[in-house]
Design an enzyme around this catalytic site. Structure first.
Site, PDB file in Angstrom:
ATOM      1  N   TYR A 294     -52.573  10.515 -34.277  1.00  0.00           N
ATOM      2  CA  TYR A 294     -51.435   9.980 -35.044  1.00  0.00           C
ATOM      3  C   TYR A 294     -51.017  10.980 -36.120  1.00  0.00           C
ATOM      4  CZ  TYR A 294     -48.347   6.500 -37.033  1.00  0.00           C
ATOM      5  OH  TYR A 294     -47.239   5.821 -37.464  1.00  0.00           O
ATOM      6  N   TYR A 344     -40.619   9.708 -32.928  1.00  0.00           N
ATOM      7  CA  TYR A 344     -41.405   8.858 -33.822  1.00  0.00           C
ATOM      8  C   TYR A 344     -41.334   7.413 -33.370  1.00  0.00           C
ATOM      9  CZ  TYR A 344     -42.946   6.520 -38.126  1.00  0.00           C
ATOM     10  OH  TYR A 344     -43.600   5.738 -39.043  1.00  0.00           O
TER      11      TYR A 344
END
Lengths: 395, 140
Positions: A294, A344
């Site tokens: 992440y 994203y």
């Protein structure tokens, strides 16, 4: 009973990504579920589980999104249904609850979806889409925080960078190496939003957003949706796509620290989440072939690499500086460009790329050895964490 | 541009935070303290997260602490800050344990260092609202 290899991801749907206008987040969500069903070769009436997480663009109606999606799609036979929110950790957590459900006969095919549409076709900058500059003043002491000019997540990760640099001498150039490695991967991904080459010098020359964090330390803003479908290993084998078997699952949620505590700013709960997932998978960090970590910010990747034990705490800067995360490096990481250069979709960014790599469908960016694929999810300012280990092998 | 957009949002005290803002008006940094285990708390909470006691009482804190961490905001999220960037976002670790997300006043950005001693400084925003910020501690 171990969960290793009991469940698998059998469908992946990724909509057009980035500056795609004219659709709401719920439309992107439905489109991505439809794409995932088509990918799996499943009719929609087979879908009996729905887990939903939506981005900021749906405002305060997130809890209603799951109902809206269900009804727009006419999903009348659901046996598992929920809206979830652990921020960036949600994607990996969703897959875990779905896996537990299918392994125990509570559902057969569970869609786990994220979508968002914060970008408008206007002069409003991407950065202004998040951060809360226009939000009403919350009552009480929280209003003081707004008065003090604390906006958005950027601040918290700038503080992470600052303290890491203070304690360990980590440099902005070292973080730049992460941005450069991921851009090199993005250049090989046709879906990535940012595909022009960058150098560490470009990273250094990019403007400060919250110093010491440069623009190129920050993730993108994207419109789009991603869905995966989780089923049992047995059912996945009967479908067309190669299964991405779920070997390991773990979570750790530390919540807020309102008093000074060891590890403040420079440590995520990732180590604890990793321990659970890796024990289940029967792997160690040395076994990881491909990592999808992440990456809301470059520093988030660096801190996770340390917390997972790829290097020691404080050693992340030197570890990434040689470009080992990039193409041809010893630890291929965020191979679609990640949230920094790809798209994203919060935890669905690393999750989607992990499925692609586990299946061997990465095209020009496919990593040759991909038996152990790590996925991490990081939520909030490192309060929440989830880990998945995926593999093309059943066990 | 309207005034509304060019002024910083002013905190609105509510029932739970009234002792904090009343204290600030009188030059006192008030925090909750657990009557059972003694832990200090900020911001306002209902239960002590150490011992789960609901018995929290307001008490004046020393107002002394150190810079735990800081960053400099360059991006203008709100027009009221357009002429202030880059401004400091400073996390102060109070002697009592809690951290406060605040700003340093009377201090150039280039002079801020992690670990430097600071003390509370009250800034009056309106007749009703005064807020605590922090400044470099005077030599003791």
């Amino acid at each position: 009973m171990t969960m290793k290899g009991k469940a698998a991801i059998c469908g992946l749907g990724i909509t057009a990504m980035g500056k795609v206008y004219g659709k709401s987040a719920t439309q992107f969500a439905i489109e991505s579920i439809d794409l995932a069903l088509k990918d799996a070769g499943l009719p929609k009436d087979e879908l009996d589980g729905l887990l939903v997480y939506m981005g900021n663009s749906t405002g305060g109606s997130n809890d209603y999104s799951s109902v809206f999606i269900q009804n727009q799609m006419g999903l009348r036979g659901l046996r598992l249904f929920s809206y979830m929110d652990g921020m960036g950790s949600t994607a990996s957590s969703m897959v875990q609850y779905a896996a537990l459900a299918v392994a125990n006969g509570m559902a057969n095919y569970v869609a786990c979806v994220f979508a968002d549409a914060p970008l408008r076709d206007s002069k409003v900058s991407a950065g202004a889409s998040f951060g809360g500059g226009k939000r009403p003043t919350p009552p009480g002491i929280l209003g003081m925080k707004l008065h003090n000019g604390y906006f958005g997540a950027n601040t918290w990760y700038a503080l992470a960078m600052q303290r890491h640099a203070h304690l360990y001498g980590t440099t902005s150039q070292q973080l730049g190496a992460i941005a450069v490695s991921q851009r090199q991967w993005a250049m090989k991904n046709p879906m990535a939003q940012m595909r022009s080459p960058i150098t560490v010098a470009d990273h250094q020359a990019s403007r400060f957003v919250v110093e010491p964090l440069h623009l190129l330390d920050c993730c993108l803003v994207s419109n789009g949706g991603v869905a995966v479908i989780v089923t049992t290993a047995e059912r996945a084998r009967a479908l067309r796509p190669p299964p991405a078997y779920i070997w390991g699952m773990g979570q750790a949620h530390r919540g807020d620290n309102t008093r000074a505590m060891p590890g403040d700013f420079i440590e995520s709960p990732g180590a604890r989440s990793k321990d659970t997932a890796f024990r289940m998978a029967g792997v160690t960090v040395e076994d990881v072939d491909v990592a999808q970590i992440y990456d809301c910010y470059t520093i988030t990747v660096l801190i996770a690499l340390e917390d997972y034990g790829f290097c020691g705490k404080g050693e992340g800067g030197a570890f990434v500086a040689d470009g080992k995360l990039g193409p041809g490096g010893s630890l291929p990481t965020n191979t679609g460009g990640g949230e920094l250069s790809g798209y994203y979709m919060r935890g669905h960014t690393p999750l989607s790329e992990a499925v692609i790599q586990a299946r061997g469908q990465g095209g020009e960016r496919q990593v040759k050895d991909h038996n152990v694929v790590l996925v991490t999810g990081n939520g909030g300012w490192m309060q929440h964490h989830a880990t998945l280990v995926l593999s093309p092998l059943a066990k | 541009m309207t005034t509304q957009h060019t002024q910083k949002p002013i905190p609105v005290p509510d029932e739970a935070s009234a002792p904090f803002f009343d204290g600030a008006k009188h030059g006192k940094l008030m925090m909750q303290r657990c009557k059972d285990c003694g832990a200090w708390h900020h911001p306002v909470r209902i239960y002590c997260d150490d011992c789960l006691s609901p018995h929290l009482a307001w008490q004046q804190a020393s107002g002394k602490g150190e810079v735990y961490n800081f960053a400099l905001m360059h991006y203008v999220y709100h027009p009221a800050w357009a002429n202030e960037v880059p401004y400091n976002l400073t996390v102060v670790k109070l002697e009592e344990g809690p951290v406060m997300e605040t700003n340093l006043v009377d201090c150039k950005n280039s002079d801020i260092k992690i670990g430097m001693p600071v003390e509370v400084a009250f800034v009056k925003l309106s007749d009703d609202v005064t807020v605590p910020k922090f400044r470099p501690a005077k030599k003791r």
